[in-house]
Design an enzyme around this catalytic site. Structure first.
Site, PDB file in Angstrom:
ATOM      1  N   ARG A 150       7.100 -12.897 161.563  1.00  9.86           N
ATOM      2  CA  ARG A 150       7.722 -13.295 162.946  1.00  9.86           C
ATOM      3  C   ARG A 150       7.031 -14.292 163.707  1.00  9.86           C
ATOM      4  NH1 ARG A 150       6.692 -10.200 166.712  1.00  9.86           N
ATOM      5  NH2 ARG A 150       6.973  -8.338 165.943  1.00  9.86           N
ATOM      6  N   ASP A 182      21.816 -30.087 174.180  1.00  8.94           N
ATOM      7  CA  ASP A 182      22.179 -29.599 172.828  1.00  8.94           C
ATOM      8  C   ASP A 182      22.754 -30.709 171.959  1.00  8.94           C
ATOM      9  OD1 ASP A 182      23.770 -28.584 170.860  1.00  8.94           O
ATOM     10  OD2 ASP A 182      24.159 -26.592 171.991  1.00  8.94           O
ATOM     11  N   LYS A 215      25.030 -26.325 161.614  1.00 11.83           N
ATOM     12  CA  LYS A 215      26.125 -27.362 161.311  1.00 11.83           C
ATOM     13  C   LYS A 215      25.344 -28.515 160.630  1.00 11.83           C
ATOM     14  CE  LYS A 215      28.404 -24.653 163.999  1.00 11.83           C
ATOM     15  NZ  LYS A 215      27.623 -24.123 165.386  1.00 11.83           N
ATOM     16  N   TYR A 253      30.037 -25.554 174.301  1.00 14.98           N
ATOM     17  CA  TYR A 253      30.776 -24.376 172.998  1.00 14.98           C
ATOM     18  C   TYR A 253      30.845 -23.057 173.866  1.00 14.98           C
ATOM     19  CZ  TYR A 253      29.946 -20.876 169.467  1.00 14.98           C
ATOM     20  OH  TYR A 253      30.258 -19.790 168.757  1.00 14.98           O
TER      21      TYR A 253
HETATM   22  O1  P1T Z   1      26.637 -20.437 165.866  1.00 12.20           O
HETATM   23  P1  P1T Z   1      25.368 -20.901 166.108  1.00 12.20           P
HETATM   24  O2  P1T Z   1      24.268 -21.069 165.332  1.00 12.20           O
HETATM   25  O3  P1T Z   1      24.635 -19.552 167.069  1.00 12.20           O
HETATM   26  O4  P1T Z   1      25.428 -21.931 167.196  1.00 12.20           O
HETATM   27  C1  P1T Z   1      26.119 -22.046 168.454  1.00 12.20           C
HETATM   28  C2  P1T Z   1      26.176 -23.260 168.978  1.00 12.20           C
HETATM   29  C3  P1T Z   1      25.370 -24.039 169.922  1.00 12.20           C
HETATM   30  N1  P1T Z   1      25.845 -25.195 170.112  1.00 12.20           N
HETATM   31  C4  P1T Z   1      26.838 -25.820 170.098  1.00 12.20           C
HETATM   32  C5  P1T Z   1      27.235 -27.009 170.473  1.00 12.20           C
HETATM   33  C6  P1T Z   1      27.919 -25.320 168.913  1.00 12.20           C
HETATM   34  O5  P1T Z   1      28.866 -25.838 168.584  1.00 12.20           O
HETATM   35  C7  P1T Z   1      27.222 -23.887 168.603  1.00 12.20           C
HETATM   36  C8  P1T Z   1      28.459 -23.188 167.469  1.00 12.20           C
HETATM   37  N2  P1T Z   1      29.571 -23.796 167.489  1.00 12.20           N
HETATM   38  C9  P1T Z   1      30.674 -23.347 166.524  1.00 12.20           C
HETATM   39  C10 P1T Z   1      30.460 -22.152 165.888  1.00 12.20           C
HETATM   40  C11 P1T Z   1      31.990 -24.214 166.282  1.00 12.20           C
HETATM   41  O6  P1T Z   1      32.819 -23.930 165.543  1.00 12.20           O
HETATM   42  O7  P1T Z   1      32.219 -24.980 167.585  1.00 12.20           O
END
Ligand code: P1T
Length: 379
Positions: free
Chosen positions: A46, A170, A195, A98
């Site tokens: 961890r 972000d 992503k 988001y």
């Molecule tokens: O899904 P996760 O890995 O926890 O990430 C969250 C997140 C954070 N910031 C941005 C700009 C994001 O687009 C996302 C997650 N977004 C999607 C799942 C989506 O389809 O837009």
């Protein structure tokens, strides 16, 4: 060294013991200590794991930062960053972001006694007028999810500096290949590595990068104390994705530009959002702030929900699914999917209409993608 070279080599020296060219997946939860208090830099996975270290060094290098931290998801990276704040603190966030980040701020972080003001990002001076005596942090996405607005990072960084605030950007939507917020004055960069960084729709992950040693030591402490770390295998998959980030991003952008020009002229499209189009309201800023426009397009389709449903059901290559940034093209309906957590009035106030759709343009053949869209848009 240039980006493409760093993506393949930084943090990823051949294994010193065996010469293995690829960083091994260290599937271990713990590490033998030579004597009490004597170890080789790793005690418990961890706290640290060599595969994760490789990823963290790679992420820092790509963002032009000193320190990288990897997380189990984008939202856990965000949660860890927000632990820098204390009860009574105030956040200023851009209003287009988001839906999961909005939900975290409104349904979780608010319970810690931390408040958030969302400012209309179309008027950038709104960020300074929203500052209160207890404001500690500014949170922005750019390009934004889902309306692909562009925020002037340097401008906001100056506001943050003048007022002693932490600026978090972000950078998920274009990846460090096209935009590096730390170089523009941001303090912290956050990613959903789910992503573009991982790039193959096969893991959930997150990242934080900073060059500020004090912020890093706090965040590193919280990473271990909160414990939302990625597994060695997931870390390895992100590393593997990163090696081809540059060529994937170039293809995503090429395809997105091609489709954006096609969709812009299509009689069934009411409005298109793509920062690479000269008609986009922030095109000039996008050009100066990023070295490319990315692979995300949003559009409003003419007619009501029936037209939306027809379009979604007719697409064959664009898969109806949440997420973005993978090699395959995806279609998202923000009102019910990514931004379903926003109350309807808040959603509509932000311009996320009932006829808005979001495309994550993959790296398939562009003519095939165009044909798929054309077929779905027939009467
Ligand atoms: O899904 P996760 O890995 O926890 O990430 C969250 C997140 C954070 N910031 C941005 C700009 C994001 O687009 C996302 C997650 N977004 C999607 C799942 C989506 O389809 O837009």
């Amino acid at each position: 060294m240039e980006f493409e070279t760093r993506a393949i080599h930084d943090g990823q020296e051949p294994d010193s013991k065996t010469g293995a060219v690829i960083v091994p997946i260290y599937l271990t939860s713990t590490y033998q200590q030579e004597a009490i208090g004597q170890h080789k830099g790793y005690e418990y996975s961890r706290t640290g794991n060599p595969t994760r270290t490789a990823l963290e060094e790679s992420l820092a290098s790509l963002e032009g930062g000193k320190y990288g931290l990897a997380f189990a998801s984008g939202l856990s990276a965000t949660t860890t960053v927000l632990n820098l704040l204390k009860s009574g603190d105030h956040i200023i966030a851009g209003d287009d972001l988001y839906g999961g980040t909005y939900r975290l701020l409104e349904k979780v972080v608010s319970n810690w006694g931390i408040t958030t003001t969302y400012v209309d990002i179309d008027e950038i001076t709104n960020f300074s007028s929203a500052i209160q005596a207890n404001t500690k942090l500014i949170w922005i996405e750019t390009p934004t999810n889902p309306l692909l607005k562009i925020i002037d990072i340097e401008f906001i960084a100056n506001i943050a500096k003048q007022n002693n605030l932490i600026l978090v950007v972000d950078n998920t939507f274009v990846s460090p290949y096209f935009q590096r917020p730390l170089e523009l004055g941001a303090d912290i960069v956050v990613h959903s590595t789910t992503k573009y960084l991982a790039g193959h729709s096969d893991i959930i992950g997150g990242a934080v990068v900073t060059s500020n040693e004090e912020l890093y030591s706090q965040l590193k402490f919280y990473q271990n104390a909160i414990g939302a770390v990625p597994s060695p295998f997931d870390s390895w998959l992100v590393l593997r994705g990163i090696k081809t980030l540059a060529i994937r991003m170039r293809e995503h952008e090429k395809n997105a530009l091609y489709l954006a020009y096609f969709l812009e002229k299509h009689p069934k499209i009411e409005k298109i959002y793509y920062p690479g189009l000269p008609t986009h309201e922030h095109h000039q800023l996008a050009k100066s702030q990023m070295s490319g426009f990315g692979g995300m397009i949003s559009l409003e389709i003419k007619g009501g929900f029936t037209e939306v449903e027809k379009f979604a059901s007719r697409l064959k290559l664009f898969l109806l699914a949440e997420s973005l940034g993978g090699v395959e093209s995806l279609l998202c309906y923000p009102a019910k999917m990514t931004h379903g957590a926003l109350p309807e009035t808040e959603r509509l106030k932000r311009g996320i209409k009932d006829n808005l759709l979001r495309l994550s343009v993959g790296i398939e053949n562009p003519q095939d993608l165009k044909q798929d869209l054309e077929n779905a848009l027939v009467n």
